[in-house]
Each structure stands twice: as C-alpha cells, then as structure tokens.
Design a protein around this motif. Sequence first.
Motif, short mmCIF file in Angstrom:
data_model
loop_
_atom_site.label_atom_id
_atom_site.label_comp_id
_atom_site.label_asym_id
_atom_site.label_seq_id
_atom_site.Cartn_x
_atom_site.Cartn_y
_atom_site.Cartn_z
N ILE A 129 0.84 -1.20 0.00
CA ILE A 129 0.00 0.00 0.00
C ILE A 129 0.87 1.25 0.00
CG2 ILE A 129 -1.59 1.36 1.43
CD1 ILE A 129 -2.94 -1.29 2.19
N THR A 130 1.92 1.24 0.82
CA THR A 130 2.84 2.38 0.86
C THR A 130 3.49 2.58 -0.51
OG1 THR A 130 3.27 1.98 3.21
CG2 THR A 130 4.87 3.33 2.02
N LYS A 131 3.92 1.47 -1.10
CA LYS A 131 4.55 1.53 -2.43
C LYS A 131 3.56 2.06 -3.47
CE LYS A 131 6.48 -1.49 -5.95
NZ LYS A 131 6.60 -2.89 -6.35
N LEU A 132 2.32 1.56 -3.43
CA LEU A 132 1.31 2.01 -4.39
C LEU A 132 0.97 3.48 -4.21
CD1 LEU A 132 -1.07 -1.09 -4.44
CD2 LEU A 132 0.44 -0.31 -6.28
N ARG A 133 0.91 3.93 -2.96
CA ARG A 133 0.65 5.36 -2.72
C ARG A 133 1.78 6.22 -3.27
NH1 ARG A 133 -1.89 4.61 3.25
NH2 ARG A 133 -4.04 4.34 2.57
N THR A 134 3.00 5.76 -3.09
CA THR A 134 4.15 6.49 -3.62
C THR A 134 4.08 6.52 -5.15
OG1 THR A 134 5.49 5.82 -1.73
CG2 THR A 134 6.68 6.56 -3.68
N GLU A 135 3.80 5.37 -5.75
CA GLU A 135 3.71 5.31 -7.21
C GLU A 135 2.56 6.17 -7.72
OE1 GLU A 135 3.40 1.13 -8.08
OE2 GLU A 135 5.55 0.79 -7.77
N LYS A 136 1.44 6.16 -7.01
CA LYS A 136 0.30 7.00 -7.41
C LYS A 136 0.70 8.46 -7.38
CE LYS A 136 -4.31 8.41 -6.05
NZ LYS A 136 -5.15 8.67 -4.91
N SER A 137 1.37 8.88 -6.33
CA SER A 137 1.82 10.26 -6.21
C SER A 137 2.78 10.62 -7.35
CB SER A 137 2.49 10.47 -4.85
OG SER A 137 3.00 11.76 -4.75
N GLU A 138 3.70 9.70 -7.65
CA GLU A 138 4.64 9.94 -8.75
C GLU A 138 3.90 10.04 -10.09
OE1 GLU A 138 7.42 6.71 -8.44
OE2 GLU A 138 8.42 7.58 -6.68
N LEU A 139 2.89 9.18 -10.30
CA LEU A 139 2.11 9.23 -11.54
C LEU A 139 1.30 10.51 -11.63
CD1 LEU A 139 0.90 5.52 -11.90
CD2 LEU A 139 2.54 6.74 -13.35
N GLU A 140 0.74 10.95 -10.51
CA GLU A 140 0.00 12.21 -10.52
C GLU A 140 0.93 13.38 -10.84
OE1 GLU A 140 -1.77 12.09 -6.62
OE2 GLU A 140 -3.59 11.11 -7.37
N ASP A 141 2.14 13.36 -10.28
CA ASP A 141 3.11 14.41 -10.58
C ASP A 141 3.49 14.38 -12.06
OD1 ASP A 141 3.06 15.17 -7.93
OD2 ASP A 141 4.97 14.18 -7.41
N LEU A 142 3.71 13.17 -12.59
CA LEU A 142 4.05 13.02 -14.01
C LEU A 142 2.91 13.50 -14.89
CD1 LEU A 142 5.99 12.03 -16.21
CD2 LEU A 142 4.95 9.77 -15.97
N THR A 143 1.67 13.14 -14.52
CA THR A 143 0.50 13.58 -15.28
C THR A 143 0.41 15.09 -15.28
OG1 THR A 143 -0.67 11.54 -14.74
CG2 THR A 143 -2.01 13.40 -15.45
N ASP A 144 0.61 15.71 -14.12
CA ASP A 144 0.57 17.17 -14.04
C ASP A 144 1.65 17.79 -14.92
OD1 ASP A 144 -1.54 16.98 -12.28
OD2 ASP A 144 -0.30 17.33 -10.48
#
Length: 189
Positions: A73-88
């Motif tokens: 879950i921690t890893k997925l949250r980190t990846e989600k945050s990174e993907l959101e940053d990349l999307t932005d």
Amino acid sequence: ARMDNLASKKESLEEGLQNSGGKPIEEKMPVSAIKAGISDLEAKILELGPINHRAIEEYNLVKDEYNKIKDEITKLRTEKSELEDLTDKLNEQKKNVFLRLYHGINRDMNEIYYTLSGGGEAQLVLSDENDPMNAEVSIRARPKGSNFSKLDSLSGGEKSLTALSFIMAVQRTNPSPVYYLDEVDMFLD
C-alpha cells in the motif's frame, strides 16, 4: 551461595508474577489455600478452552502478510503520487505546446489573411484562456472595411479566404509535403 541464588530466583519469580497480574505465595500460607488457588487457576484455564498450539505461528504468518500488504500500500501510494506528478507535468507540457502552436498559427493566419484579403484581419479565439485544453477554438475574421464576425456570418468568399488563411498558417507551422485543395476558388468572386 546457594541460598543467595535461591533468594534471587524467588525474587525474580515474584516479580514476574506481579508483572503478569499474579500474587506471590505467602510463606505461611496453608497448603489447602494453595491447593484452592491452584484449583481456581486450573478452572480458569479450562474456561479458556482448548489451546491452539499453532497460534503463535499463525499469528506470525498473518502479521507477515499484513506487513507485506502494508508495504505494498505504501509503495502504491508512492507510485500513485509519482504518476500524478508526471501527469501534471505532462499536462503542463501539453498546454505549453498547444499555446505555442495556437499563438503561432493565430499570428500566421492573421498575416496570411491580411495579404489575401487586401487588409483584413483574422483571429483564432479560445473560449477559455485559463483552461485552453478544454476550451473551444473559434475563428473570426474582419474583412477590410467591416467588423469582426464569426465564420458563420461571413459570405462564401470570405469564408474561403479565412479557411485558406487557416490552412496555410497550419502548413507554415507544420508543413506537409503534399497539398491537395480541390475547388478552393469555388466561392471566390
């Protein structure tokens, strides 16, 4: 030395009992009271029911699984945050590229329209300049000597000049090796 060792052991056991909620046996306690205490404790143990000897092992397995899921879950949250940053970041780049092309085509279209119409103006207009990626783009033109109008309000010839200006402006920005314009002059007088 042996007496000291036994005394130390006794203190250690009494301390363990007190920490676990038990009471030490008093030295002058009658044997019958001790047996009654033991019987009470045995009854409490029976009330607990059968002992699951694998409980600690099962607990450790569940705990390990829980920790794996927690880490995932921690890893997925980190990846989600990174993907959101990349999307932005990509959306910002997309917006910048769009605005650069939009302004370049708008400038070129106005220059070309001015040349083709003998002095008029043409513009691309965004419906929402603050959110260009979701805005509508419309074309308006002002033939020489008249007011700005939307494309729908122009005559056939004026529409043709405006459309040609737009096509040539796009081609100036991103040239194509082949142009095929059929009956472009149909509405031109």
